[in-house]
Design a protein around this motif. Structure first.
Motif, PDB file in Angstrom:
ATOM      1  N   SER A 114     -41.078  13.604 -21.796  1.00 28.91           N
ATOM      2  CA  SER A 114     -42.312  12.944 -21.270  1.00 28.91           C
ATOM      3  C   SER A 114     -43.111  11.693 -22.082  1.00 28.91           C
ATOM      4  N   ASP A 115     -42.712  11.949 -23.238  1.00 29.20           N
ATOM      5  CA  ASP A 115     -43.313  10.882 -24.256  1.00 29.20           C
ATOM      6  C   ASP A 115     -42.283   9.610 -24.538  1.00 29.20           C
ATOM      7  N   ASP A 116     -41.208   9.814 -23.930  1.00 29.28           N
ATOM      8  CA  ASP A 116     -40.296   8.680 -24.182  1.00 29.28           C
ATOM      9  C   ASP A 116     -40.271   7.720 -22.946  1.00 29.28           C
ATOM     10  N   TRP A 117     -39.276   6.876 -22.926  1.00 31.47           N
ATOM     11  CA  TRP A 117     -38.984   6.077 -21.722  1.00 31.47           C
ATOM     12  C   TRP A 117     -37.553   5.573 -21.727  1.00 31.47           C
ATOM     13  N   VAL A 118     -36.992   4.786 -20.779  1.00 36.46           N
ATOM     14  CA  VAL A 118     -35.981   4.489 -20.734  1.00 36.46           C
ATOM     15  C   VAL A 118     -35.432   2.962 -20.248  1.00 36.46           C
ATOM     16  N   GLU A 119     -34.269   2.355 -20.425  1.00 39.82           N
ATOM     17  CA  GLU A 119     -33.933   1.267 -20.025  1.00 39.82           C
ATOM     18  C   GLU A 119     -33.595   1.191 -18.424  1.00 39.82           C
ATOM     19  N   PRO A 120     -33.660   0.014 -17.964  1.00 41.30           N
ATOM     20  CA  PRO A 120     -33.769   0.005 -16.546  1.00 41.30           C
ATOM     21  C   PRO A 120     -32.499   0.016 -15.803  1.00 41.30           C
ATOM     22  N   ASP A 121     -31.289   0.341 -16.566  1.00 41.55           N
ATOM     23  CA  ASP A 121     -29.994   0.756 -16.171  1.00 41.55           C
ATOM     24  C   ASP A 121     -29.518   2.011 -16.951  1.00 41.55           C
ATOM     25  N   TYR A 122     -30.485   2.569 -17.343  1.00 42.40           N
ATOM     26  CA  TYR A 122     -30.359   4.026 -17.792  1.00 42.40           C
ATOM     27  C   TYR A 122     -29.476   4.985 -17.049  1.00 42.40           C
ATOM     28  N   LEU A 123     -29.926   5.128 -15.680  1.00 38.71           N
ATOM     29  CA  LEU A 123     -29.225   6.133 -14.757  1.00 38.71           C
ATOM     30  C   LEU A 123     -27.971   5.618 -14.265  1.00 38.71           C
ATOM     31  N   SER A 124     -27.990   4.121 -13.810  1.00 41.43           N
ATOM     32  CA  SER A 124     -26.904   3.676 -13.322  1.00 41.43           C
ATOM     33  C   SER A 124     -25.845   3.419 -14.191  1.00 41.43           C
ATOM     34  N   SER A 125     -25.949   3.142 -15.353  1.00 43.74           N
ATOM     35  CA  SER A 125     -24.706   2.845 -16.517  1.00 43.74           C
ATOM     36  C   SER A 125     -24.200   4.260 -16.455  1.00 43.74           C
ATOM     37  N   LEU A 126     -24.795   5.307 -16.937  1.00 42.83           N
ATOM     38  CA  LEU A 126     -24.444   6.390 -17.159  1.00 42.83           C
ATOM     39  C   LEU A 126     -23.660   7.224 -15.812  1.00 42.83           C
ATOM     40  N   TYR A 127     -24.408   7.121 -14.931  1.00 47.64           N
ATOM     41  CA  TYR A 127     -23.685   7.765 -13.720  1.00 47.64           C
ATOM     42  C   TYR A 127     -22.424   6.973 -13.197  1.00 47.64           C
ATOM     43  N   GLN A 128     -22.465   5.664 -12.998  1.00 46.25           N
ATOM     44  CA  GLN A 128     -21.313   4.936 -12.935  1.00 46.25           C
ATOM     45  C   GLN A 128     -20.129   5.100 -13.677  1.00 46.25           C
ATOM     46  N   TYR A 129     -20.458   5.310 -15.214  1.00 48.89           N
ATOM     47  CA  TYR A 129     -19.252   5.577 -16.052  1.00 48.89           C
ATOM     48  C   TYR A 129     -18.843   7.175 -15.826  1.00 48.89           C
ATOM     49  N   ALA A 130     -19.908   7.895 -15.697  1.00 48.72           N
ATOM     50  CA  ALA A 130     -19.386   9.255 -15.407  1.00 48.72           C
ATOM     51  C   ALA A 130     -18.355   9.233 -14.073  1.00 48.72           C
ATOM     52  N   ILE A 131     -18.771   8.631 -12.909  1.00 44.22           N
ATOM     53  CA  ILE A 131     -17.980   8.649 -11.887  1.00 44.22           C
ATOM     54  C   ILE A 131     -16.604   7.905 -11.809  1.00 44.22           C
ATOM     55  N   ALA A 132     -16.699   6.706 -12.736  1.00 40.64           N
ATOM     56  CA  ALA A 132     -15.499   5.937 -13.021  1.00 40.64           C
ATOM     57  C   ALA A 132     -14.449   6.814 -13.893  1.00 40.64           C
ATOM     58  N   HIS A 133     -14.866   7.620 -14.641  1.00 37.27           N
ATOM     59  CA  HIS A 133     -13.872   8.422 -15.559  1.00 37.27           C
ATOM     60  C   HIS A 133     -13.811   9.956 -15.169  1.00 37.27           C
ATOM     61  N   ASP A 134     -14.489  10.264 -14.075  1.00 37.10           N
ATOM     62  CA  ASP A 134     -14.417  11.527 -13.683  1.00 37.10           C
ATOM     63  C   ASP A 134     -14.840  12.421 -14.767  1.00 37.10           C
ATOM     64  N   ALA A 135     -15.878  12.139 -15.394  1.00 36.06           N
ATOM     65  CA  ALA A 135     -16.200  12.873 -16.535  1.00 36.06           C
ATOM     66  C   ALA A 135     -17.022  14.055 -16.261  1.00 36.06           C
ATOM     67  N   ASP A 136     -17.079  14.988 -17.222  1.00 35.02           N
ATOM     68  CA  ASP A 136     -17.911  16.208 -16.841  1.00 35.02           C
ATOM     69  C   ASP A 136     -19.212  16.087 -17.620  1.00 35.02           C
ATOM     70  N   MET A 137     -19.242  15.245 -18.710  1.00 34.09           N
ATOM     71  CA  MET A 137     -20.393  14.689 -19.444  1.00 34.09           C
ATOM     72  C   MET A 137     -20.026  13.531 -20.093  1.00 34.09           C
ATOM     73  N   VAL A 138     -21.283  12.387 -19.871  1.00 30.62           N
ATOM     74  CA  VAL A 138     -21.291  11.091 -20.489  1.00 30.62           C
ATOM     75  C   VAL A 138     -22.499  11.189 -21.314  1.00 30.62           C
ATOM     76  N   TRP A 139     -22.347  10.408 -22.582  1.00 30.25           N
ATOM     77  CA  TRP A 139     -23.668  10.235 -23.366  1.00 30.25           C
ATOM     78  C   TRP A 139     -23.624   8.768 -24.058  1.00 30.25           C
ATOM     79  N   CYS A 140     -24.797   8.466 -24.251  1.00 25.20           N
ATOM     80  CA  CYS A 140     -25.004   6.946 -24.871  1.00 25.20           C
ATOM     81  C   CYS A 140     -25.579   7.209 -25.997  1.00 25.20           C
ATOM     82  N   ASP A 141     -26.014   5.898 -26.795  1.00 25.48           N
ATOM     83  CA  ASP A 141     -26.761   5.976 -27.876  1.00 25.48           C
ATOM     84  C   ASP A 141     -28.270   5.922 -27.500  1.00 25.48           C
ATOM     85  N   LEU A 142     -29.194   5.888 -28.559  1.00 29.54           N
ATOM     86  CA  LEU A 142     -30.601   5.705 -28.249  1.00 29.54           C
ATOM     87  C   LEU A 142     -31.167   5.015 -29.082  1.00 29.54           C
ATOM     88  N   PHE A 143     -32.646   4.602 -29.117  1.00 27.68           N
ATOM     89  CA  PHE A 143     -33.421   4.053 -29.888  1.00 27.68           C
ATOM     90  C   PHE A 143     -34.463   5.160 -30.395  1.00 27.68           C
TER      91      PHE A 143
END
Length: 332
Positions: free
Chosen positions: A99-128
């Motif tokens: 609740s004290d963090d925040w995310v980039e505008p494409d946070y959900l789209s990038s991760l979700y689309q990457y998961a769907i494209a690769h049929d992945a059980d989990m996808v992860w990204c870098d962070l600031f």
């Protein structure tokens, strides 16, 4: 939504966010979710007994956006709040947000689309990690190697930059540790989920902003005053999850290392912790202490005393080691 319709997810992504006294930061994180390029999401906000205006802010935003679902509960700790949010979720993928963090505008789209494209059980990204620099992760896309990295403290166990398939999150074998957990509940959960993953994919982009400034949040208060009982619960939860999966022999070296780290934390602040109670915690791991060469010398000395039934001498020896280190007679 009826229970028998749960197999057909109502939304693509469920975002679970526990909240405790985050009024200073709450609007920022809520706006960052509402501003997502991707619109097919639900945000499950669990007010974990906040004593500030967090609950009012949550209700205000939930009234304006039907995708935001507000729940108010008696304070039970971050692990219990996260599990409640997971149980309420209806998305095909689940990710967590602090609740004290925040995310980039494409946070959900990038991760979700990457998961769907690769049929992945989990996808992860870098962070600031604000105040600490950008957090980079290994390119190695192996569930077992990630589990080992988490157990060896080589990788941060955050759930906020990891998006899991909902079927895995809702498996009876994947649960948050029970009890008032104040430390590493995300690591414990991540390991239990990874044990069920067949395919994971890494997206080498920093999409999550981790804030280190909030001194009153659910997470930062916990990290500042780690509870020894909670640390034991987490370590036990991890070893039990691995045992249930039938993988103990595959990770025994790393499990013992993690357990030794728990005992190490008990020794770090002898004045505030019950040494007698925890001197003989995880005896199997302690018997294999020589297998680990990267511990500081004072830990080896104290462990030797514990192993040889001389735990009562540990506080005195610990103070002497610290004094020697300060005057330069001991390097670490």
């Amino acid at each position: 939504m009826k229970n028998n319709d749960r197999n057909q997810s109502a939304v693509s992504v469920s975002v679970v966010m526990p909240v405790y006294n985050s009024e200073k930061y709450l609007e920022r994180v809520l706006k960052s979710v509402i501003s997502q390029e991707f619109e097919d999401w639900e945000l499950i906000v669990i007010d974990d007994g906040s004593t500030d205006k967090s609950g009012i802010i949550i209700d205000d935003y939930a009234a304006k956006d039907r995708r935001i679902k507000a729940y108010h509960r008696k304070n039970g700790g971050v692990a219990e709040a996260r599990q409640f949010g997971i149980d309420c979720s209806e998305g095909s993928y689940i990710i967590h947000l602090d609740s004290d963090d925040w995310v980039e505008p494409d946070y959900l789209s990038s991760l979700y689309q990457y998961a769907i494209a690769h049929d992945a059980d989990m996808v992860w990204c870098d962070l600031f990690a604000h105040g600490k620099g950008s957090g980079k992760y290994s390119l190695e896309e192996s569930p077992d190697k990630m589990i080992r990295a988490l157990l060896m403290h080589q990788q941060w166990g955050s759930l906020c930059n990891r998006m899991f398939r909902a079927e895995i999150c809702k498996s009876p074998m994947v649960r948050m540790p029970k009890g008032r957990i104040t430390w590493a509940e995300d690591t414990a959960y991540c390991i239990s989920a990874l044990l069920q993953c067949k395919k994971i994919k890494y997206l080498p982009r920093p999409l999550y902003h981790y804030n280190t400034d909030n001194e009153t949040s659910l997470l930062h208060v916990a990290s500042r005053h780690s509870n020894p009982d909670a640390a034991c619960l987490v370590a036990n939860h991890i070893s039990q999850s691995i045992e249930i999966a039938g993988r103990t022999n595959d990770f025994i070296y790393e499990i013992r290392f993690f357990q030794i780290g728990v005992v190490k934390d008990y020794l770090d602040d002898i004045q505030e912790r019950d040494l007698k109670k925890f001197a003989y915690t995880f005896p199997d791991a302690m018997r294999h202490l020589r297998d680990y060469k990267n511990l500081t010398s004072r830990y080896y000395v104290c462990y030797w005393l514990i192993i040889h039934q001389m735990a009562l001498f540990v506080p005195f020896v610990w103070k002497i080691c610290i004094l020697f280190r300060r005057i330069g007679l001991l390097k670490n």
